[in-house]
Design an enzyme around this catalytic site. Structure first.
Site, PDB file in Angstrom:
ATOM      1  N   ASN A 149       0.815  -1.243   0.008  1.00 47.25           N
ATOM      2  CA  ASN A 149       0.095  -0.168   0.062  1.00 47.25           C
ATOM      3  C   ASN A 149       0.853   1.371   0.075  1.00 47.25           C
ATOM      4  OD1 ASN A 149       0.614  -0.351   2.709  1.00 47.25           O
ATOM      5  ND2 ASN A 149      -1.007   0.665   3.590  1.00 47.25           N
ATOM      6  N   GLU A 247       4.553  -3.348  12.172  1.00 46.29           N
ATOM      7  CA  GLU A 247       3.665  -2.268  12.091  1.00 46.29           C
ATOM      8  C   GLU A 247       2.553  -3.039  11.456  1.00 46.29           C
ATOM      9  OE1 GLU A 247       2.713   0.464  13.297  1.00 46.29           O
ATOM     10  OE2 GLU A 247       4.838   0.627  13.458  1.00 46.29           O
ATOM     11  N   CYS A 281      -2.864   2.169   6.378  1.00 49.60           N
ATOM     12  CA  CYS A 281      -2.993   1.364   7.515  1.00 49.60           C
ATOM     13  C   CYS A 281      -3.714   2.486   8.547  1.00 49.60           C
ATOM     14  CB  CYS A 281      -1.846   1.222   8.372  1.00 49.60           C
ATOM     15  SG  CYS A 281      -0.588   0.115   7.344  1.00 49.60           S
TER      16      CYS A 281
HETATM   17  C1  UN1 Z   1       0.501   3.186   5.913  1.00 54.39           C
HETATM   18  O1  UN1 Z   1      -0.880   3.325   5.854  1.00 54.39           O
HETATM   19  O2  UN1 Z   1       0.886   2.242   6.214  1.00 54.39           O
HETATM   20  O3  UN1 Z   1       0.249   8.817   7.470  1.00 54.39           O
HETATM   21  C2  UN1 Z   1       1.595   4.452   6.064  1.00 54.39           C
HETATM   22  C3  UN1 Z   1      -0.192   8.443   6.427  1.00 54.39           C
HETATM   23  C4  UN1 Z   1       1.111   8.086   5.369  1.00 54.39           C
HETATM   24  C5  UN1 Z   1       1.510   6.806   5.646  1.00 54.39           C
HETATM   25  C6  UN1 Z   1       0.629   5.728   5.738  1.00 54.39           C
HETATM   26  N1  UN1 Z   1       1.966   9.362   5.840  1.00 54.39           N
HETATM   27  O4  UN1 Z   1      -1.350   8.363   6.046  1.00 54.39           O
END
Ligand code: UN1
Length: 492
Positions: A149, A247, A281
């Site tokens: 992603n 993570e 995420c």
């Molecule tokens: C992710 O979705 O794993 O804060 C990373 C954010 C992005 C990074 C997301 N700078 O949504």
């Protein structure tokens, strides 16, 4: 185009039998072929990395950082080209792809700066004529397992701190999005990073991932992906006494209190729930809304969602791109079906979008549910798609309880004008990231990124804290008294 592994500063000859296609999720077309590494390739990478790391660790950190500055510069020059490739392999809309490449550029320059900081501590000794300090030491060979992603940003969060700290890296990118990894490998090669220090090996988690985790010469594993896989990584890593940084999932919420600026809140919800087609995420998946403004929020969201254009993210006019593949599409759909079965009220969407030009891609209609029970599947499980669930509450305390009721703890947000409630919320929201009057996405690279509970295992990506994953602390005592001084004993 056939991609190749990058090991020991060389492109590894590939066996055509082990290639799998890389598809553009916007139209199902093949855009590349990715090789799946054999165990031998992985073992070879580990062997050369182990050797290369010994000399790399002795290169002064500011000199190691020079490679990162050069990488950052190349990323900057190629930002547009890389963003186009990123959209083609991952599907996110081009504006977001540019943003993601920017995240990699920022990380390169930020971590390069660490080459001249990487602070330890000096502290007084309890004994006379004795000096005490702590310094960061590299660990050795690190294995990085990254998701589709954020194919470049997350890789830079992990590899750049590892490299500047003096480790050698073996990176296994997702086979859904190997092209960004291939491009970054080309950049490693062009800036002349010493052979074996940065290696890219493509393949499945079961083969390459497992080999990395089990091998005694890989000391650290940093993984971003699902909680299910992360838990397997932790289990296997634990068995082999690895330092494992995880993570994982999120079930992030935006709280909208009755005094919120509703225009702003709705913008924040749309951007963080539907951006990247909900596949961050950090994506907002729940909106915890005060009963007094619930209907207004519903109406405004509905109106705004009717304006959104689904399509190929390469088209600048498109607001929502495809999801990564068909399997994801069906998983999202099964969640919305379960939502309906559990009594949530569907306001819009809830369907696979396959009209006309969308038929060959993997598109899901932006979906809005309301009257979602806080403990239902829609409100508890990570969906990873463009699905918003509204949950009604009657107070800040209830909102915080609902926010904290999930097994994850990545990101949360609150919209309110009341400073007292802001401070109470930021204290009590059990997530690694809290936003006030902004959506749940948009983390900046110089702050720690990660979450509580099922989201992580206590480590952080990005920020200076990422260095903790890739270094050991060494405490150094230098006694210049010329005699044996015994700590805790020679106290007079
Ligand atoms: C992710 O979705 O794993 O804060 C990373 C954010 C992005 C990074 C997301 N700078 O949504």
């Amino acid at each position: 185009m056939k991609l190749q592994h990058y090991v020991n500063g060389q492109w590894v000859e590939i066996d055509d039998m082990n290639l799998i296609p890389v598809l553009n999720p916007a139209n199902g077309k093949e855009i590349a072929q990715v090789p799946m590494a054999s165990k031998e390739v992985v073992h070879h990478a580990i062997e050369v990395a182990k050797k290369a790391q010994k000399s790399w660790a002795l290169v002064p950190a500011p000199k190691r950082a020079d490679y990162l500055y050069a990488i950052g510069q190349k990323l900057k020059e190629r930002k547009e080209q890389l963003a186009q490739i990123l959209t083609a392999e991952m599907g996110k809309v081009i504006e977001e792809a540019r943003g993601e490449v920017q995240e990699g550029i920022d990380m390169a320059f930020y971590m390069a700066g660490e080459g001249r900081r990487m602070f330890g501590q000096t502290t007084p000794s309890e004994l006379p004529n004795k000096f005490a300090m702590s310094v960061r030491s590299p660990i050795g060979v690190v294995g990085l397992i990254t998701p589709w992603n954020f194919p470049i940003a997350i890789a830079t969060w992990k590899s750049f701190p590892a490299l500047v700290a003096g480790n050698a890296v073996i990176w296994k990118p997702s086979t859904e999005t190997p092209m960004m990894a291939y491009e970054l490998a080309k950049i490693f090669d062009e800036v002349g990073i010493p052979p074996g220090v940065a290696n890219v090996v493509f393949g499945s988690g079961n083969d390459v991932g497992t080999t990395l985790i089990e091998h005694p010469d890989v000391k650290v594993i940093s993984f971003t992906g699902s909680t299910e896989t992360g838990s397997k990584v932790a289990e296997l890593g634990g068995k082999h006494l690895k330092k494992v940084s995880l993570e994982m999932g999120g079930k992030n919420a935006i709280i909208v209190l009755e005094d919120a600026d509703l225009d702003l809140a709705v913008e924040g919800i749309l951007w963080s729930a539907l951006g990247t087609a909900g596949q961050r995420c950090t994506a907002c998946s729940r909106v915890i809304v005060h009963a007094d403004v619930k209907e207004q929020v519903e109406q405004r969201l509905l109106a705004a969602m009717s304006e959104l254009k689904l399509g190929d993210g390469a088209d600048e006019e498109v607001s929502i791109g495809p999801v990564i593949h068909r399997a994801a599409l069906h998983k999202i759909h099964s969640y919305t079906q379960q939502g309906l079965n559990q009594g949530a009220r569907l306001l819009t969407g809830g369907k696979i979008a396959d009209d006309g030009a969308l038929a060959d891609g993997s598109y899901y209609e932006p979906t809005l549910f309301t009257d979602v029970a806080w403990d239902s599947i829609l409100a508890q499980e990570e969906i990873f798609g463009p699905v918003i669930s509204l949950i009604t509450v009657h107070s800040l305390q209830e909102a915080i309880e609902v926010n904290n009721s999930v097994k994850y703890g990545l990101s949360s947000s609150i919209f309110t004008q009341d400073i007292n409630r802001v401070f109470e919320a930021q204290r009590d929201l059990d997530t690694g990231i809290v936003y006030v009057n902004a959506g749940t996405t948009g983390a900046e690279i110089h702050l720690p990124f990660g979450g509580t509970k099922g989201t992580g295992n206590g480590h952080r990506d990005s920020g200076v804290q990422a260095l903790d994953v890739y270094t050991e602390w060494k405490s150094v005592y230098i006694d210049y008294s010329g005699k044996l001084q015994r700590a805790q004993i020679d106290t007079e």
